[in-house]
Write a protein that holds these residues in place. Structure first.
Motif, PDB file in Angstrom:
ATOM      1  N   GLU A  21       0.831  -1.204   0.000  1.00  0.00           N
ATOM      2  CA  GLU A  21       0.000   0.000   0.000  1.00  0.00           C
ATOM      3  C   GLU A  21       0.868   1.257   0.000  1.00  0.00           C
ATOM      4  O   GLU A  21       0.529   2.254  -0.622  1.00  0.00           O
ATOM      5  CB  GLU A  21      -0.932   0.013   1.213  1.00  0.00           C
ATOM      6  CG  GLU A  21      -1.908  -1.131   1.257  1.00  0.00           C
ATOM      7  CD  GLU A  21      -2.949  -1.052   0.173  1.00  0.00           C
ATOM      8  OE1 GLU A  21      -3.297   0.059  -0.277  1.00  0.00           O
ATOM      9  OE2 GLU A  21      -3.426  -2.118  -0.230  1.00  0.00           O
ATOM     10  N   SER A  24       1.901   2.337  -3.422  1.00  0.00           N
ATOM     11  CA  SER A  24       0.821   3.040  -4.123  1.00  0.00           C
ATOM     12  C   SER A  24       0.712   4.477  -3.640  1.00  0.00           C
ATOM     13  O   SER A  24       0.584   5.407  -4.448  1.00  0.00           O
ATOM     14  CB  SER A  24      -0.521   2.329  -3.893  1.00  0.00           C
ATOM     15  OG  SER A  24      -0.500   1.068  -4.473  1.00  0.00           O
ATOM     16  N   ASN A 104      -7.692   5.226   0.512  1.00  0.00           N
ATOM     17  CA  ASN A 104      -6.518   4.346   0.576  1.00  0.00           C
ATOM     18  C   ASN A 104      -6.213   3.945   2.016  1.00  0.00           C
ATOM     19  O   ASN A 104      -5.863   2.793   2.284  1.00  0.00           O
ATOM     20  CB  ASN A 104      -5.293   5.034  -0.037  1.00  0.00           C
ATOM     21  CG  ASN A 104      -5.386   5.149  -1.537  1.00  0.00           C
ATOM     22  OD1 ASN A 104      -6.078   4.394  -2.190  1.00  0.00           O
ATOM     23  ND2 ASN A 104      -4.685   6.128  -2.080  1.00  0.00           N
ATOM     24  N   ASN A 107      -8.684   1.346   3.157  1.00  0.00           N
ATOM     25  CA  ASN A 107      -8.349   0.058   2.540  1.00  0.00           C
ATOM     26  C   ASN A 107      -7.151  -0.586   3.227  1.00  0.00           C
ATOM     27  O   ASN A 107      -7.134  -1.798   3.445  1.00  0.00           O
ATOM     28  CB  ASN A 107      -8.052   0.229   1.046  1.00  0.00           C
ATOM     29  CG  ASN A 107      -9.295   0.487   0.238  1.00  0.00           C
ATOM     30  OD1 ASN A 107     -10.399   0.134   0.639  1.00  0.00           O
ATOM     31  ND2 ASN A 107      -9.129   1.119  -0.912  1.00  0.00           N
ATOM     32  N   LEU A 108      -6.157   0.213   3.559  1.00  0.00           N
ATOM     33  CA  LEU A 108      -4.979  -0.310   4.243  1.00  0.00           C
ATOM     34  C   LEU A 108      -5.353  -0.877   5.610  1.00  0.00           C
ATOM     35  O   LEU A 108      -4.948  -1.979   5.974  1.00  0.00           O
ATOM     36  CB  LEU A 108      -3.924   0.786   4.385  1.00  0.00           C
ATOM     37  CG  LEU A 108      -2.696   0.451   5.228  1.00  0.00           C
ATOM     38  CD1 LEU A 108      -1.977  -0.785   4.705  1.00  0.00           C
ATOM     39  CD2 LEU A 108      -1.756   1.639   5.275  1.00  0.00           C
TER      40      LEU A 108
END
Length: 130
Positions: A21, A24, A104, A107-108
């Motif tokens: 992650e 990204s 993000n 999601n992490l």
């Protein structure tokens, strides 16, 4: 497996998840520092960060310029999982970028929580739409 070994395994899995992650986030927001703070139920704190995130002198202090982006409390393995951004760089981000970073970060956190939960817990969460 004893408690200390289970904690170390969970932290190791979180690190692996964070690295993917992090790549990204680094590509999308190259000037911002990001960190993850993992606090175990036994009270230990683990800090994981990219190279742009200022580090504390001692980990008990937390990230010195960390602004909380997202947080999960009371997961199976961790009492809290936080994603933080360097507030100096984060203040200049547009509202759209901030929303994307939030997505993000969530999601992490979900990925860390899922990877470190027991298989029975994952099945139950999937079955309930959680």
């Amino acid at each position: 497996m004893n408690s200390a070994a289970a904690e170390q395994e969970a932290v190791g899995l979180a690190r692996e998840s964070f690295l993917g992650e992090l790549k990204s986030l680094n590509r999308e927001y190259p000037n911002t520092g990001f960190g993850v703070s993992l606090r175990t139920h036994s009270g230990r704190q683990y800090l994981l960060a990219n190279s742009r995130m200022p580090l504390p002198e001692t980990k008990s202090e937390g990230f010195p310029t960390g602004r909380r982006v997202a947080r999960l409390e009371n997961s199976e393995r961790f009492s809290s999982i936080e994603v933080l951004a360097d507030c100096r760089a984060y203040e200049s981000i547009s509202p759209g970028a901030e929303a994307a970073i939030l997505g993000n970060a969530l999601n992490l956190i979900a990925r860390i929580d899922t990877l470190t939960s027991s298989p029975a817990q994952q099945l139950a969460a999937t079955g309930t739409g959680g």
